[in-house]
Write a protein that holds these residues in place. Structure first.
Motif, short mmCIF file in Angstrom:
data_model
loop_
_atom_site.label_atom_id
_atom_site.label_comp_id
_atom_site.label_asym_id
_atom_site.label_seq_id
_atom_site.Cartn_x
_atom_site.Cartn_y
_atom_site.Cartn_z
N LEU A 21 12.75 -6.70 -1.84
CA LEU A 21 13.60 -5.69 -2.45
C LEU A 21 13.07 -5.30 -3.83
O LEU A 21 12.78 -6.17 -4.66
N ASP A 22 12.94 -4.01 -4.03
CA ASP A 22 12.56 -3.49 -5.34
C ASP A 22 13.85 -3.28 -6.14
O ASP A 22 14.63 -2.39 -5.84
N ILE A 23 14.07 -4.12 -7.16
CA ILE A 23 15.29 -3.99 -7.98
C ILE A 23 14.94 -3.72 -9.44
O ILE A 23 15.74 -4.04 -10.33
N THR A 82 11.45 -3.35 1.61
CA THR A 82 10.25 -3.33 2.45
C THR A 82 10.27 -4.53 3.39
O THR A 82 10.28 -5.68 2.94
N ALA A 83 10.30 -4.26 4.70
CA ALA A 83 10.24 -5.34 5.70
C ALA A 83 8.79 -5.77 5.87
O ALA A 83 7.91 -4.95 6.11
N SER A 98 5.53 -6.84 14.33
CA SER A 98 6.47 -5.93 13.66
C SER A 98 7.85 -6.53 13.45
O SER A 98 8.77 -5.83 13.00
N GLN A 99 8.04 -7.81 13.76
CA GLN A 99 9.32 -8.46 13.47
C GLN A 99 9.32 -8.91 12.01
O GLN A 99 8.43 -9.64 11.57
N ALA A 100 10.31 -8.48 11.26
CA ALA A 100 10.35 -8.80 9.83
C ALA A 100 10.50 -10.29 9.61
O ALA A 100 11.39 -10.93 10.18
N ALA A 118 2.46 -10.26 0.24
CA ALA A 118 3.41 -9.22 -0.20
C ALA A 118 2.69 -7.91 -0.45
O ALA A 118 1.77 -7.86 -1.27
N PRO A 119 3.12 -6.82 0.21
CA PRO A 119 2.49 -5.53 -0.03
C PRO A 119 2.98 -4.86 -1.32
O PRO A 119 2.35 -3.96 -1.84
N VAL A 120 4.13 -5.32 -1.84
CA VAL A 120 4.71 -4.77 -3.07
C VAL A 120 5.33 -5.92 -3.86
O VAL A 120 5.55 -7.02 -3.34
#
Length: 341
Positions: free
Chosen positions: A184-186, A59-60, A177-179, A157-159
């Motif tokens: 990372l979901d690991i 997720t950016a 919109s620039q990351a 953090a959204p996630v």
């Protein structure tokens, strides 16, 4: 004259004797070779590939407006929870806009309370009363926008996940919109391998897999398999992704993994095995080995092979246990050649 005739007969007799004595050809010395006895073994026909660990999902995370980044509160590889602060943008302008919106809201509410008494007494035209209410609504909307703009100066953090690449640092200007970072979901990961088109058919969504990751010293069982539907135009391979549980979060994106598929037609089986170097290919494409008979003569023996395991190759037909095969020195052999082993 008689003496000359006698001598002639003697010469002819000697010549006849010499012709009758034929020399026996010298016997060729046996060719020195190294042999090995055919062994019974369990040959593993699994297909092995090298893969790369990928995140389950990335997720950016970015700001919604342009501004100078004042602080980045996380670093690459850090675990974050949903709602945790990621970065802050300079909010001086946003605070100033919020103060102006709050002042307009206060002014609108004050006018509303004063004009309400006139409206209740019937001294205020209805049109003017509606106009006052409209201004209050506008002030309220502007206040909400100002509050939202100030809130957006804090990036959260959204996630939940692990911080991947950080692309914006403190002091730099972030664009909408620039990351700033990638989360990372690991909790589970995917191991991506490229499978040749000739072997992709044997792999299904539930094919058993074994995955070894040297970086963490673990050997894991793979789960559900995703098969790509479009081949690489140059290599004619398909991307295959295997889901792997990663509750301890030891597997990280980019790690190299060795993947073994136990697809249909790839299972282990019991049979004969010989060193890979013992198997030769004939001009017609058939495979053969040199076997040594009881009289120490070499013979070409056709064989059928299966998969390899280490330095050995499985033999499914053509040999029996305890036969002797030549593993070194076969270059000078011919059918029936005597060998020394």
């Amino acid at each position: 004259m008689m003496r000359k005739s006698g001598m002639l007969w003697l010469a002819l007799a000697l010549l006849a004797c010499s012709c009758s004595e034929k020399k026996e050809p010298a016997e060729k010395a046996p060719i020195k070779v190294r042999t090995q006895r055919v062994s019974s073994a369990s040959i593993d026909n699994r297909q092995n590939y090298v893969g790369i660990v990928e995140e389950r999902e990335g997720t950016a995370v970015s700001f919604t407006s342009m501004g100078i980044v004042r602080r980045v509160a996380v670093h690459e590889g850090q675990a974050v929870a949903r709602g945790q602060l990621i970065a802050e943008m300079d909010d001086a302008q946003a605070r100033s806009i919020l103060k102006g919106a709050e002042a307009q809201m206060a002014q609108a509410n004050d006018a509303l309370s004063r004009y309400k008494m006139l409206h209740d007494n019937g001294s205020l035209p209805e049109v003017q009363w509606v106009e006052i209410q409209s201004k209050v609504a506008q002030a309220k909307a502007q206040l909400e926008v100002a509050r939202k703009s100030l809130s957006d100066c804090r990036l959260v953090a959204p996630v939940s996940g692990i911080i991947g690449r950080q692309q914006v640092k403190a002091g730099e200007t972030a664009m909408p919109s620039q990351a700033v970072v990638t989360i990372l979901d690991i909790s589970t990961v995917k191991v991506k391998v490229s499978v040749p088109e000739t072997e992709i058919r044997a792999i299904t969504a539930s094919t058993p897999t074994t995955i070894s990751v040297e970086a963490v010293g673990e050997r894991l069982l793979g789960g559900h398999i995703e098969k790509g539907i479009e081949a690489d135009a140059l290599t004619h391979t398909y991307d295959v992704r295997i889901h792997v549980a990663n509750g301890n979060r030891k597997l990280l994106p980019g790690m190299v993994a060795n993947v073994s598929f136990a697809a249909s037609g790839m299972q282990s089986h019991a049979g004969m095995s010989v060193p890979v170097t013992a198997v030769q290919k004939a001009a017609d494409g058939s495979l053969f080995v040199w076997t040594v008979a009881a009289d120490s003569t070499a013979h070409r023996t056709r064989v059928k092979t299966s998969g390899t395991q280490g330095n050995n190759i499985g033999i499914t037909d053509g040999l029996s246990a305890d036969e002797m095969v030549v593993v070194e020195g076969y270059q000078k052999l011919g059918e029936g050649t005597k060998v020394d082993y």
